[in-house]
Design an enzyme around this catalytic site. Sequence first.
Site, PDB file in Angstrom:
ATOM      1  N   TRP A  50       0.881  -1.138   0.096  1.00  0.00           N
ATOM      2  CA  TRP A  50       0.076  -0.108   0.061  1.00  0.00           C
ATOM      3  C   TRP A  50       0.824   1.357   0.012  1.00  0.00           C
ATOM      4  O   TRP A  50       0.461   2.317  -0.302  1.00  0.00           O
ATOM      5  CB  TRP A  50      -1.287   0.088   1.089  1.00  0.00           C
ATOM      6  CG  TRP A  50      -0.895   0.224   2.491  1.00  0.00           C
ATOM      7  CD1 TRP A  50       0.283  -0.270   3.156  1.00  0.00           C
ATOM      8  CD2 TRP A  50      -1.675   0.772   3.581  1.00  0.00           C
ATOM      9  NE1 TRP A  50       0.290   0.058   4.660  1.00  0.00           N
ATOM     10  CE2 TRP A  50      -1.043   0.735   4.879  1.00  0.00           C
ATOM     11  CE3 TRP A  50      -2.942   1.266   3.290  1.00  0.00           C
ATOM     12  CZ2 TRP A  50      -1.660   1.382   5.989  1.00  0.00           C
ATOM     13  CZ3 TRP A  50      -3.337   1.903   4.465  1.00  0.00           C
ATOM     14  CH2 TRP A  50      -2.665   1.900   5.733  1.00  0.00           C
ATOM     15  N   ASP A  51       2.247   1.066   0.212  1.00  0.00           N
ATOM     16  CA  ASP A  51       2.908   2.597   0.261  1.00  0.00           C
ATOM     17  C   ASP A  51       3.243   2.705  -1.084  1.00  0.00           C
ATOM     18  O   ASP A  51       3.270   3.747  -1.565  1.00  0.00           O
ATOM     19  CB  ASP A  51       4.447   1.947   0.897  1.00  0.00           C
ATOM     20  CG  ASP A  51       4.696   1.569   2.465  1.00  0.00           C
ATOM     21  OD1 ASP A  51       3.724   0.746   2.887  1.00  0.00           O
ATOM     22  OD2 ASP A  51       5.042   2.528   3.037  1.00  0.00           O
ATOM     23  N   GLN A 118      -2.174  -6.859   1.994  1.00  0.00           N
ATOM     24  CA  GLN A 118      -2.239  -5.470   2.627  1.00  0.00           C
ATOM     25  C   GLN A 118      -3.526  -4.547   1.991  1.00  0.00           C
ATOM     26  O   GLN A 118      -3.862  -5.068   0.979  1.00  0.00           O
ATOM     27  CB  GLN A 118      -0.912  -4.585   2.508  1.00  0.00           C
ATOM     28  CG  GLN A 118      -0.164  -4.321   3.881  1.00  0.00           C
ATOM     29  CD  GLN A 118       1.035  -3.503   3.414  1.00  0.00           C
ATOM     30  OE1 GLN A 118       1.376  -3.058   2.454  1.00  0.00           O
ATOM     31  NE2 GLN A 118       1.632  -2.967   4.587  1.00  0.00           N
ATOM     32  N   ASP A 180      -0.326  -2.188  11.766  1.00  0.00           N
ATOM     33  CA  ASP A 180       0.128  -3.365  12.397  1.00  0.00           C
ATOM     34  C   ASP A 180      -0.058  -3.624  13.739  1.00  0.00           C
ATOM     35  O   ASP A 180      -0.267  -4.629  14.402  1.00  0.00           O
ATOM     36  CB  ASP A 180       1.716  -3.463  12.032  1.00  0.00           C
ATOM     37  CG  ASP A 180       1.859  -3.418  10.477  1.00  0.00           C
ATOM     38  OD1 ASP A 180       1.178  -2.785   9.742  1.00  0.00           O
ATOM     39  OD2 ASP A 180       3.028  -3.885  10.228  1.00  0.00           O
ATOM     40  N   ARG A 212       8.223   0.887  18.782  1.00  0.00           N
ATOM     41  CA  ARG A 212       7.863  -0.188  17.836  1.00  0.00           C
ATOM     42  C   ARG A 212       7.265  -1.379  18.822  1.00  0.00           C
ATOM     43  O   ARG A 212       6.747  -1.141  19.985  1.00  0.00           O
ATOM     44  CB  ARG A 212       9.167  -0.952  17.517  1.00  0.00           C
ATOM     45  CG  ARG A 212      10.128  -0.259  16.672  1.00  0.00           C
ATOM     46  CD  ARG A 212       9.509   0.082  15.202  1.00  0.00           C
ATOM     47  NE  ARG A 212       9.140  -1.054  14.520  1.00  0.00           N
ATOM     48  CZ  ARG A 212       8.970  -1.232  13.237  1.00  0.00           C
ATOM     49  NH1 ARG A 212       8.547   0.020  12.749  1.00  0.00           N
ATOM     50  NH2 ARG A 212       8.608  -2.235  12.733  1.00  0.00           N
ATOM     51  N   TYR A 366       4.181   3.075  17.779  1.00  0.00           N
ATOM     52  CA  TYR A 366       3.396   3.033  16.149  1.00  0.00           C
ATOM     53  C   TYR A 366       2.157   2.409  16.316  1.00  0.00           C
ATOM     54  O   TYR A 366       2.080   1.445  16.834  1.00  0.00           O
ATOM     55  CB  TYR A 366       4.449   2.655  15.250  1.00  0.00           C
ATOM     56  CG  TYR A 366       4.282   1.395  14.630  1.00  0.00           C
ATOM     57  CD1 TYR A 366       4.856   1.434  13.267  1.00  0.00           C
ATOM     58  CD2 TYR A 366       4.199   0.088  15.061  1.00  0.00           C
ATOM     59  CE1 TYR A 366       4.963   0.203  12.614  1.00  0.00           C
ATOM     60  CE2 TYR A 366       4.247  -0.956  14.415  1.00  0.00           C
ATOM     61  CZ  TYR A 366       4.605  -0.822  13.148  1.00  0.00           C
ATOM     62  OH  TYR A 366       4.725  -2.059  12.561  1.00  0.00           O
ATOM     63  N   TRP A 367       1.099   3.189  15.716  1.00  0.00           N
ATOM     64  CA  TRP A 367      -0.270   2.945  15.633  1.00  0.00           C
ATOM     65  C   TRP A 367      -1.115   2.912  16.616  1.00  0.00           C
ATOM     66  O   TRP A 367      -2.379   2.462  16.864  1.00  0.00           O
ATOM     67  CB  TRP A 367      -0.575   1.455  14.836  1.00  0.00           C
ATOM     68  CG  TRP A 367      -0.080   1.332  13.312  1.00  0.00           C
ATOM     69  CD1 TRP A 367       0.900   0.887  12.833  1.00  0.00           C
ATOM     70  CD2 TRP A 367      -0.552   2.327  12.307  1.00  0.00           C
ATOM     71  NE1 TRP A 367       1.152   1.020  11.384  1.00  0.00           N
ATOM     72  CE2 TRP A 367       0.095   1.951  11.128  1.00  0.00           C
ATOM     73  CE3 TRP A 367      -1.516   3.231  12.222  1.00  0.00           C
ATOM     74  CZ2 TRP A 367      -0.110   2.682   9.857  1.00  0.00           C
ATOM     75  CZ3 TRP A 367      -1.825   3.826  10.837  1.00  0.00           C
ATOM     76  CH2 TRP A 367      -0.941   3.414   9.836  1.00  0.00           C
ATOM     77  N   GLU A 410       8.046   8.975   9.336  1.00  0.00           N
ATOM     78  CA  GLU A 410       7.044   7.834   9.129  1.00  0.00           C
ATOM     79  C   GLU A 410       5.955   8.398  10.115  1.00  0.00           C
ATOM     80  O   GLU A 410       4.798   8.398   9.491  1.00  0.00           O
ATOM     81  CB  GLU A 410       7.766   6.532   9.735  1.00  0.00           C
ATOM     82  CG  GLU A 410       6.648   5.445   9.618  1.00  0.00           C
ATOM     83  CD  GLU A 410       7.407   4.238  10.098  1.00  0.00           C
ATOM     84  OE1 GLU A 410       8.599   4.218  10.701  1.00  0.00           O
ATOM     85  OE2 GLU A 410       6.919   3.065   9.684  1.00  0.00           O
TER      86      GLU A 410
HETATM   87  C1  GLC Z   1       4.741  -0.754   8.772  1.00  0.00           C
HETATM   88  C2  GLC Z   1       3.429  -0.090   8.677  1.00  0.00           C
HETATM   89  C3  GLC Z   1       2.874  -0.581   7.370  1.00  0.00           C
HETATM   90  C4  GLC Z   1       3.707   0.158   6.125  1.00  0.00           C
HETATM   91  C5  GLC Z   1       5.136  -0.544   6.444  1.00  0.00           C
HETATM   92  C6  GLC Z   1       6.192   0.180   5.366  1.00  0.00           C
HETATM   93  O1  GLC Z   1       4.846  -1.812   8.779  1.00  0.00           O
HETATM   94  O2  GLC Z   1       2.771  -0.469   9.670  1.00  0.00           O
HETATM   95  O3  GLC Z   1       1.571   0.003   7.311  1.00  0.00           O
HETATM   96  O4  GLC Z   1       3.206  -0.472   4.990  1.00  0.00           O
HETATM   97  O5  GLC Z   1       5.538  -0.187   7.413  1.00  0.00           O
HETATM   98  O6  GLC Z   1       5.977   1.362   5.302  1.00  0.00           O
END
Ligand code: GLC
Length: 442
Positions: A50-51, A118, A180, A212, A366-367, A410
């Site tokens: 998805w990136d 993803q 994630d 993390r 993260y998240w 990020e």
């Molecule tokens: C992390 C993010 C994920 C993304 C990846 C690369 O794993 O949670 O959404 O695709 O990094 O940026």
Amino acid sequence: MTSSTSATPPGEPVADEANRGERARQVLIRNDRGGYTVPSPGLYPFQWNWDSAVTALGWMTFDEPRAWRELDRLFEGQWDNGMVPHIIFHVQADTYFPGPAEWGAEGGNHSPTSSISQPPLAATMVRMMSERARDGALADREVTRLLPHLLAWHRWWFRDRDPDKTGLVVTFHPWESGLDNSPAWDAPLAAVPPTTRAYARRDTGFVDAARRPRQADYDRYVYLMDFFRQAKFDPARLYAECPYRVADFGLNAILLRATEDLAELCRRYGELGGAEEMSVAAGRSRQALDDLWSEKLGAYVSRDTRAGRLLEARTLSTFLAWYGRMAESTEVDRQLLTGLNEWTARTPHGLASTHPDAPEFDPQRYWRGPAWPHMNWLIARGLADAGHREEAAALHKATRSLIANGGFREYFNPMTGEGYGGGDFSWTAAVALFWCAAESSS
Ligand code: GLC
């Protein structure tokens, strides 16, 4: 290109607006590995699914052939069954765990990959790219080439991840959600046994461990990966036996919009059978998504389909309802909007990924709290489409200032604006180019 090609130090502000576009372009150019863009040098040295879809829109602002190439390279990893994996390992590198040998998905007609997918943003991005294209002939060629691949991927979701035709596809691993480490996955992940085998994480060599996932989570991520390999990726067996099985609201909302966009592309390019098939699938998901409304939270949530319960965590996924063009009832729209305004009033720097009052909120991890530029964009895109221009503009402004003050990071602390995680991040640079460079939010 006229300006310097030296790397922007991870947290260096890019406050100088005139120069910001050029700096963002240089991030993409530096992260280009020959037709695909690594999310961030060091931390994520391959192609992420998805990136890439978001990053392609960034390339589209200054190099259209290169933008289309990003997607061509993504589909080099597509499996024969249609699945598009979350990582394509175009090259060997031993700096990342888990690498291709761990996933055990080498062989077949595709490049080495992971064994999970993803969020399927690509069809929507292809539609946007074709509508923004200055080179129409190139766009026509590329869309024609990509359509069968997109259709195969969407069919895979509907066939292998919703074999009972419920209208909701499931994820077998938190990483499939893209979010994630979201607290929404804590309960279903707790039902997964931790691995007992030895392995060495690499992520904490690049980023502070406090930002993390925890070790206990990683032990379960690894267990699931090993389980897929041992089950030989057999879809029926995974559906029946995977200890983690979640109907993720965010992923289903993204899939819904992408499926409608794919139906529209099929119509425009004369694939009438595909158009009809995707419209039927989208209709089924639209109906089923309503079952993910939580009265208790006044929000959409995910469902643990193994345990048969809603996962009532307060995460930003609910606001993807607008992106999925779902908040059509006035009452749902009103409740979501009230929720959003109350949420953003608490955090001066963008949309926190977890509600600041939730017990799991952590502005650094993260998240579990940080704001993400691409999520701000997806949600603002949906808001603008639904006519909520003021809220979309507020997210636009917040994202511009995050990048101006924190750099192409990020993710960001929603309380202080401090940037975290990987530096020189591709989708952050892409968002800066195709969204933040403009004065207006849509
Ligand atoms: C992390 C993010 C994920 C993304 C990846 C690369 O794993 O949670 O959404 O695709 O990094 O940026």
